[in-house]
Design a protein around this motif. Structure first.
Motif, PDB file in Angstrom:
ATOM      1  N   GLY A 312       0.798  -1.232   0.000  1.00 37.04           N
ATOM      2  CA  GLY A 312       0.000   0.000   0.000  1.00 37.04           C
ATOM      3  C   GLY A 312       0.823   1.272   0.000  1.00 37.04           C
ATOM      4  O   GLY A 312       0.297   2.338  -0.335  1.00 37.04           O
ATOM      5  N   GLU A 313       2.101   1.207   0.385  1.00 39.32           N
ATOM      6  CA  GLU A 313       2.938   2.412   0.350  1.00 39.32           C
ATOM      7  C   GLU A 313       3.136   2.856  -1.097  1.00 39.32           C
ATOM      8  O   GLU A 313       3.301   2.029  -1.994  1.00 39.32           O
ATOM      9  N   ARG A 314       3.149   4.168  -1.295  1.00 37.99           N
ATOM     10  CA  ARG A 314       3.232   4.712  -2.653  1.00 37.99           C
ATOM     11  C   ARG A 314       4.581   5.379  -2.915  1.00 37.99           C
ATOM     12  O   ARG A 314       5.189   5.949  -2.006  1.00 37.99           O
ATOM     13  N   ILE A 315       4.998   5.299  -4.184  1.00 40.23           N
ATOM     14  CA  ILE A 315       6.184   6.021  -4.631  1.00 40.23           C
ATOM     15  C   ILE A 315       5.863   6.681  -5.971  1.00 40.23           C
ATOM     16  O   ILE A 315       4.924   6.279  -6.663  1.00 40.23           O
ATOM     17  N   THR A 316       6.653   7.691  -6.333  1.00 41.15           N
ATOM     18  CA  THR A 316       6.566   8.250  -7.672  1.00 41.15           C
ATOM     19  C   THR A 316       7.769   7.789  -8.479  1.00 41.15           C
ATOM     20  O   THR A 316       8.818   7.425  -7.918  1.00 41.15           O
ATOM     21  N   ALA A 317       7.635   7.803  -9.811  1.00 35.80           N
ATOM     22  CA  ALA A 317       8.719   7.436 -10.713  1.00 35.80           C
ATOM     23  C   ALA A 317       8.730   8.442 -11.858  1.00 35.80           C
ATOM     24  O   ALA A 317       7.834   8.436 -12.705  1.00 35.80           O
ATOM     25  N   PHE A 318       9.748   9.319 -11.862  1.00 35.96           N
ATOM     26  CA  PHE A 318       9.865  10.352 -12.894  1.00 35.96           C
ATOM     27  C   PHE A 318      10.827   9.894 -13.982  1.00 35.96           C
ATOM     28  O   PHE A 318      11.995   9.619 -13.715  1.00 35.96           O
ATOM     29  N   SER A 319      10.321   9.813 -15.200  1.00 38.60           N
ATOM     30  CA  SER A 319      11.110   9.353 -16.336  1.00 38.60           C
ATOM     31  C   SER A 319      11.392  10.516 -17.270  1.00 38.60           C
ATOM     32  O   SER A 319      10.519  11.348 -17.534  1.00 38.60           O
TER      33      SER A 319
END
Length: 366
Positions: A312-319
């Protein structure tokens, strides 16, 4: 394989991860001495530590194939469950035949499968992943999973300013049940045409407009994060994420982008420093040890960050990919993220690889 549904929409994401690094590496301090530079220019100025290097008989195909084997072996599905192979790379070995064909040949995959290569500088791996996600969400997959690979070897001309950022690596992902991470179907893209980094046909090494590339990367960061945050308070909103992952050409470039992002939000220096030190810097440990792996760079950071997260923990991924195109994704950790079994690939590769000195490096480049 059984599908998981959320209302009418099928959840999809990363079911398995495999990572492969090449068998050679070199500390950037040794390169600095070879080039007559202060080692701090590379370690502090760029934030680099080691360059992953390929011997003459080893390259992007071997990286992609072995990463794929590792992802498939721990997945639990079979080759018959794969309906799409997409490989993002900017280290193509042929101008026509896709890198996916080399992978499929080595793995023995054929049949009613969509197979292709994606090119958009370092953004290509993310595009391949998004296409696989959207393919499944559209219903066109008919229950099949996708094999997505980001694989690259980064080399610059000897003495080029980019030489200490060199690296190599591959990340393979099975896109199917979100056992490791669910990928939000909504993402935040931004693009502008620019000649910030490119490699014309027939050129062995890329051409770079360094200041322009930094500016494009920073502008894309601000545009994508602003779209994600919307009308929310940026500080409060981003505190809700366990980590913020970025494409890592070299760590200092990421730090400068975070500083620019903080300025755009009106943050003071302490707030910006907190977000970088707590949410961003810890995600780049593997990147520091492999250098820039182009399409794989972001996903190396994401794989490191997912390891150990609670469900359930969230992360972002910037490409980001030069030219330029960028996209920001949101991932939510699945039930198998906490195990982080793919970290065994990384630990093993780092332990087994040979460290070469400046003399051996010069011979390798010759």
């Amino acid at each position: 394989m059984q599908e998981t549904r959320n209302g009418d929409a099928m959840k999809t994401g990363i079911a398995s991860i495999g990572i492969q690094f090449p068998p050679l590496a070199m500390p950037v301090e040794d390169l600095a001495r070879l080039r007559g530079e202060d080692p701090n220019k590379y370690t502090v100025g760029l934030g680099c530590k080691e360059m992953a290097l390929c011997p003459s008989d080893y390259g992007v195909v071997e990286l992609a194939v072995q990463a794929a084997r590792r992802a498939i072996e721990r997945w639990g599905g079979s080759l018959d469950d794969i309906g799409l192979i997409a490989v993002g790379t900017e280290t193509s070995v042929d101008m026509s035949r896709p890198l996916s064909a080399w992978v499929a040949s080595e793995l023995g995959i054929k049949g009613a499968i969509r197979s292709y290569e994606v090119k958009h500088a370092c953004y290509g791996g993310t595009l391949a992943l998004r296409q696989a996600v959207e393919w499944r969400l559209s219903g066109a997959a008919r229950g099949k999973s996708a094999l997505v690979i980001a694989s690259d070897v980064s080399l610059y001309a000897q003495g080029d300013p980019g030489e200490p950022t060199q690296g190599a690596g591959a990340v393979a992902m099975i896109v199917g049940e979100p056992l490791i991470a669910e990928i939000d179907p909504i993402s935040y893209a931004y693009s502008e045409p620019a000649f910030d980094f490119w490699r014309p046909v027939g050129h062995d090494y890329p051409l770079v407009e360094g200041p322009l590339s930094l500016e494009c990367y920073q502008r894309a960061t601000s545009e994508c994060f602003s779209a994600l945050i919307g009308d929310n308070d940026p500080e409060e909103f981003l505190r809700g994420f366990a980590a913020l992952c970025f494409h890592v050409p070299f760590p200092k470039m990421v730090k400068k982008a975070v500083q620019r992002l903080g300025e755009s939000f009106g943050w003071d220096e302490a707030t910006t420093r907190f977000f970088f030190e707590e949410k961003v810097d810890p995600t780049m440990s593997w990147n520091r040890r492999c250098g820039n792996a182009y399409t794989a760079a972001l996903w190396i950071s994401v794989a490191q960050t997912l390891k150990g997260l609670r469900e359930g923990e969230r992360i972002t991924a910037f490409s980001y990919g030069s030219g330029f195109g960028a996209e920001l994704l949101v991932l939510r950790a699945g039930p198998l993220a906490k195990r982080g079994e793919w970290a065994n690939d990384v630990e093993g590769d780092f332990k087994r690889r040979s460290q070469i000195d400046a003399k051996a490096y010069a011979e390798l480049r010759a």
